[in-house]
Design a protein around this motif. Sequence first.
Motif, PDB file in Angstrom:
ATOM      1  N   MET A 354       0.669  -1.091  -0.104  1.00 19.81           N
ATOM      2  CA  MET A 354       0.051   0.049   0.548  1.00 19.81           C
ATOM      3  C   MET A 354       0.659   1.345  -0.049  1.00 19.81           C
ATOM      4  SD  MET A 354      -3.139  -1.015   2.220  1.00 19.81           S
ATOM      5  CE  MET A 354      -1.875  -1.813   3.923  1.00 19.81           C
ATOM      6  N   GLU A 355       2.064   1.116  -0.661  1.00 30.28           N
ATOM      7  CA  GLU A 355       3.374   2.202  -1.014  1.00 30.28           C
ATOM      8  C   GLU A 355       2.108   3.733  -2.112  1.00 30.28           C
ATOM      9  OE1 GLU A 355       6.336   4.372  -0.419  1.00 30.28           O
ATOM     10  OE2 GLU A 355       5.510   2.860   0.561  1.00 30.28           O
ATOM     11  N   LYS A 356       0.411   3.877  -2.348  1.00 32.40           N
ATOM     12  CA  LYS A 356       0.632   4.905  -2.724  1.00 32.40           C
ATOM     13  C   LYS A 356       0.065   5.208  -1.709  1.00 32.40           C
ATOM     14  CE  LYS A 356      -0.816   6.737  -6.722  1.00 32.40           C
ATOM     15  NZ  LYS A 356       0.117   7.195  -7.129  1.00 32.40           N
ATOM     16  N   LEU A 357      -0.268   4.854  -0.985  1.00 31.95           N
ATOM     17  CA  LEU A 357      -0.662   5.765   0.909  1.00 31.95           C
ATOM     18  C   LEU A 357       0.095   6.650   1.618  1.00 31.95           C
ATOM     19  CD1 LEU A 357      -3.330   3.560   2.236  1.00 31.95           C
ATOM     20  CD2 LEU A 357      -3.256   5.633   0.812  1.00 31.95           C
ATOM     21  N   ASN A 358       1.411   5.994   0.993  1.00 28.38           N
ATOM     22  CA  ASN A 358       2.461   6.776   1.144  1.00 28.38           C
ATOM     23  C   ASN A 358       2.996   8.008   0.993  1.00 28.38           C
ATOM     24  OD1 ASN A 358       2.451   5.348   4.124  1.00 28.38           O
ATOM     25  ND2 ASN A 358       4.379   4.021   2.808  1.00 28.38           N
ATOM     26  N   GLU A 359       2.551   7.636  -0.045  1.00 25.49           N
ATOM     27  CA  GLU A 359       3.049   9.113  -0.868  1.00 25.49           C
ATOM     28  C   GLU A 359       3.043  10.497  -0.760  1.00 25.49           C
ATOM     29  OE1 GLU A 359       1.470   8.904  -4.840  1.00 25.49           O
ATOM     30  OE2 GLU A 359       2.717   7.308  -5.513  1.00 25.49           O
ATOM     31  N   ILE A 360       2.394  10.942  -0.335  1.00 26.51           N
ATOM     32  CA  ILE A 360       1.979  12.044   0.972  1.00 26.51           C
ATOM     33  C   ILE A 360       2.899  13.018   1.280  1.00 26.51           C
ATOM     34  CG2 ILE A 360       1.170  11.388   2.201  1.00 26.51           C
ATOM     35  CD1 ILE A 360      -0.978  14.117   2.085  1.00 26.51           C
ATOM     36  N   ARG A 361       3.787  11.384   1.668  1.00 25.53           N
ATOM     37  CA  ARG A 361       4.798  11.798   3.235  1.00 25.53           C
ATOM     38  C   ARG A 361       6.343  12.423   2.053  1.00 25.53           C
ATOM     39  NH1 ARG A 361       5.067   6.400   7.099  1.00 25.53           N
ATOM     40  NH2 ARG A 361       5.878   6.186   4.971  1.00 25.53           N
ATOM     41  N   TYR A 362       6.061  12.102   0.842  1.00 27.83           N
ATOM     42  CA  TYR A 362       7.839  11.869   0.533  1.00 27.83           C
ATOM     43  C   TYR A 362       7.884  13.719  -0.297  1.00 27.83           C
ATOM     44  CZ  TYR A 362       7.343   7.058   1.006  1.00 27.83           C
ATOM     45  OH  TYR A 362       7.348   5.695   1.175  1.00 27.83           O
ATOM     46  N   PRO A 363       8.534  13.910  -0.440  1.00 34.07           N
ATOM     47  CA  PRO A 363       8.898  15.574  -1.387  1.00 34.07           C
ATOM     48  C   PRO A 363       8.633  14.950  -2.733  1.00 34.07           C
ATOM     49  CG  PRO A 363      11.487  14.804  -0.630  1.00 34.07           C
ATOM     50  CD  PRO A 363      10.291  13.932   0.484  1.00 34.07           C
ATOM     51  N   PRO A 364       8.885  16.348  -3.516  1.00 31.49           N
ATOM     52  CA  PRO A 364       8.681  17.777  -2.265  1.00 31.49           C
ATOM     53  C   PRO A 364       7.094  17.948  -2.214  1.00 31.49           C
ATOM     54  CG  PRO A 364       7.700  17.724  -5.641  1.00 31.49           C
ATOM     55  CD  PRO A 364       8.426  16.282  -4.902  1.00 31.49           C
ATOM     56  N   TYR A 365       7.526  18.969  -1.855  1.00 28.67           N
ATOM     57  CA  TYR A 365       5.654  19.056  -0.863  1.00 28.67           C
ATOM     58  C   TYR A 365       5.490  20.180  -0.596  1.00 28.67           C
ATOM     59  CZ  TYR A 365       8.886  15.872   2.761  1.00 28.67           C
ATOM     60  OH  TYR A 365       8.943  14.852   2.952  1.00 28.67           O
ATOM     61  N   SER A 366       4.064  20.277  -1.405  1.00 29.49           N
ATOM     62  CA  SER A 366       3.126  21.289  -1.928  1.00 29.49           C
ATOM     63  C   SER A 366       2.653  21.727  -0.687  1.00 29.49           C
ATOM     64  CB  SER A 366       2.155  20.736  -2.675  1.00 29.49           C
ATOM     65  OG  SER A 366       1.480  20.038  -2.054  1.00 29.49           O
ATOM     66  N   ASP A 367       2.245  23.281  -0.647  1.00 31.53           N
ATOM     67  CA  ASP A 367       1.042  23.286   0.367  1.00 31.53           C
ATOM     68  C   ASP A 367       0.152  22.340   1.325  1.00 31.53           C
ATOM     69  OD1 ASP A 367       2.587  26.033   0.409  1.00 31.53           O
ATOM     70  OD2 ASP A 367       1.694  27.377  -0.354  1.00 31.53           O
ATOM     71  N   PHE A 368      -0.560  22.652  -0.173  1.00 27.74           N
ATOM     72  CA  PHE A 368      -1.896  21.505   0.087  1.00 27.74           C
ATOM     73  C   PHE A 368      -0.798  20.317   0.854  1.00 27.74           C
ATOM     74  CE2 PHE A 368      -4.182  17.644  -1.548  1.00 27.74           C
ATOM     75  CZ  PHE A 368      -5.819  17.893  -0.619  1.00 27.74           C
ATOM     76  N   ALA A 369      -0.148  19.606   0.077  1.00 29.58           N
ATOM     77  CA  ALA A 369       0.495  17.866   1.029  1.00 29.58           C
ATOM     78  C   ALA A 369       1.130  18.290   2.781  1.00 29.58           C
ATOM     79  CB  ALA A 369       2.014  17.582   0.476  1.00 29.58           C
ATOM     80  N   GLN A 370       1.639  19.672   3.209  1.00 29.32           N
ATOM     81  CA  GLN A 370       2.300  20.340   3.969  1.00 29.32           C
ATOM     82  C   GLN A 370       0.609  20.023   5.014  1.00 29.32           C
ATOM     83  OE1 GLN A 370       5.248  22.889   5.159  1.00 29.32           O
ATOM     84  NE2 GLN A 370       5.253  23.034   2.471  1.00 29.32           N
ATOM     85  N   GLN A 371      -0.355  20.993   4.601  1.00 30.46           N
ATOM     86  CA  GLN A 371      -1.339  20.907   5.422  1.00 30.46           C
ATOM     87  C   GLN A 371      -2.342  19.524   5.528  1.00 30.46           C
ATOM     88  OE1 GLN A 371      -4.172  23.746   3.310  1.00 30.46           O
ATOM     89  NE2 GLN A 371      -2.709  26.005   4.091  1.00 30.46           N
ATOM     90  N   LEU A 372      -2.631  18.624   4.866  1.00 27.46           N
ATOM     91  CA  LEU A 372      -2.790  17.409   4.477  1.00 27.46           C
ATOM     92  C   LEU A 372      -1.784  16.593   5.839  1.00 27.46           C
ATOM     93  CD1 LEU A 372      -5.074  15.710   3.919  1.00 27.46           C
ATOM     94  CD2 LEU A 372      -3.956  14.872   1.926  1.00 27.46           C
ATOM     95  N   ILE A 373      -1.256  16.521   5.587  1.00 29.53           N
ATOM     96  CA  ILE A 373      -0.076  15.981   6.163  1.00 29.53           C
ATOM     97  C   ILE A 373      -0.253  16.155   8.402  1.00 29.53           C
ATOM     98  CG2 ILE A 373       2.894  15.689   7.609  1.00 29.53           C
ATOM     99  CD1 ILE A 373       3.503  16.044   4.359  1.00 29.53           C
ATOM    100  N   SER A 374      -0.443  18.068   8.526  1.00 33.99           N
ATOM    101  CA  SER A 374      -0.367  18.093   9.444  1.00 33.99           C
ATOM    102  C   SER A 374      -1.982  17.924  10.359  1.00 33.99           C
ATOM    103  CB  SER A 374      -0.583  19.795   9.615  1.00 33.99           C
ATOM    104  OG  SER A 374      -0.345  20.428  10.440  1.00 33.99           O
ATOM    105  N   TRP A 375      -2.531  18.284   8.639  1.00 28.22           N
ATOM    106  CA  TRP A 375      -4.319  17.460   9.724  1.00 28.22           C
ATOM    107  C   TRP A 375      -4.015  15.607   9.806  1.00 28.22           C
ATOM    108  CZ3 TRP A 375      -7.326  13.835   7.156  1.00 28.22           C
ATOM    109  CH2 TRP A 375      -8.352  13.360   7.756  1.00 28.22           C
ATOM    110  N   ALA A 376      -3.703  14.691   9.734  1.00 30.63           N
ATOM    111  CA  ALA A 376      -3.460  14.038   9.884  1.00 30.63           C
ATOM    112  C   ALA A 376      -2.552  13.207  10.948  1.00 30.63           C
ATOM    113  CB  ALA A 376      -2.418  12.927   8.246  1.00 30.63           C
ATOM    114  N   MET A 377      -1.170  14.184  11.269  1.00 32.21           N
ATOM    115  CA  MET A 377      -1.039  14.391  12.811  1.00 32.21           C
ATOM    116  C   MET A 377      -1.536  14.324  13.472  1.00 32.21           C
ATOM    117  SD  MET A 377       2.741  14.754  11.909  1.00 32.21           S
ATOM    118  CE  MET A 377       3.117  15.516  11.511  1.00 32.21           C
ATOM    119  N   GLY A 378      -2.599  15.690  13.224  1.00 38.33           N
ATOM    120  CA  GLY A 378      -3.318  15.769  13.775  1.00 38.33           C
ATOM    121  C   GLY A 378      -2.825  16.260  15.448  1.00 38.33           C
ATOM    122  N   SER A 379      -3.644  16.546  16.989  1.00 43.87           N
ATOM    123  CA  SER A 379      -3.140  16.837  18.074  1.00 43.87           C
ATOM    124  C   SER A 379      -2.060  16.281  18.183  1.00 43.87           C
ATOM    125  CB  SER A 379      -4.560  16.762  18.933  1.00 43.87           C
ATOM    126  OG  SER A 379      -4.408  15.232  19.500  1.00 43.87           O
TER     127      SER A 379
END
Length: 385
Positions: A354-379
């Motif tokens: 299921m490597e496709k689900l991990n692609e958001i973690r890898y660079p290059p990072y768009s603004d959207f990707a950074q916001q999504l990562i921050s949301w996924a990590m949560g509190s």
Amino acid sequence: MKDEPVATNLLTKLGSAFIRKEPYGLVLIIAPWNYPVNLTLIPLVGAIAAGNCVVLKPSEVSSSTEKVLAEVLPRYLDQSCFAVVLGGPEETGQLLEHRFDYILFTGSPHVGKIVMAAAAKHLTPVTLELGGKNPCYVDDNCDPQTVANRVAWFRYFNAGQTCMAPDYVLCSPETRERLLPALQSTITRFYGDDPQSSPNLGRIINQKHFRRLQALLGCGRVAIGGQSDESQRYIAPTVLVDVQEAEPVMQEEIFGPILPIVTVSGLDEAIAFINRREKPLALYAFSNNRQVVSQVLDRTSSGSFGGNEGFIYLTLPALPLGGVGHSGMGSYHGKFSFDTFSHHRACLLSPSGMEKLNEIRYPPYSDFAQQLISWAMGSQSCTLL
């Protein structure tokens, strides 16, 4: 001993996160003489329960118990998981030259520094259960007889040779005058008119400690007791008054049946007195006013605390036994013993696919990707800007 599951975030939701308790390996336990069975076996049980092998060094001062432990333990425990080493300071020093995976030492701060220095050469973690001068504040609003009963029991238990015992009393001059006759009454009730003949009063461990304690009787003024007999290593339950802070009895841990009373003007001065000294292993406060007890608890620091009580909390395995600062580091007792001798290993097991689900973690990072990562990590995330 089971793996302990922990919460995950969206980035690790498909994995398994847990804490595994692993043994450190080879543990050295250096035990004291004042409770030579209890303070030897309790950490031994915790260390073996956590899966370690143990080198056990009982105190040579309590020589009879040392020999019994060396003889009896092999009858009941698998000798492949422990060894008992006999001897004095020289043998202990030789032990400390070797590398261990964990060391637990119970004793004085002076020797504790030696143990910690030896452990540092190998980066060995330590638990140090050290002594200290345990304060006991007695408020004006109290029943002096109740206080006398409880303080006398804990001070003179085991002839005062207890690291958790109240080491000195802080109270106002007025409370001191009410407390003294109550203490005299309690001592007579506990040990009779001739405490030396009482079967309930112990003796000092050896001549060296007897002479040290006998010298402390010269501090301040003896208000109760003060008698001694070197042939029996007997020192009467004693109360000292008019002691000065610079005198030896207020500079070293007493570890005997001697109780100094130091007068203060009130609660604030008592707390200031406590806080300008090293942090004690235990601290006690007696008052009919719960707010006074709470203030002492809130405005001081100690390994443990007793409000209108002595060290009876040692009978509760759910509470840890340990010091802070000069009185030690780390703790054990009950499950805390298992935790002390266990390495808590952080573990995360993720699926290999299921490597496709991990692609958001890898660079290059768009603004959207950074916001999504921050949301996924949560509190549970921590972002440093």
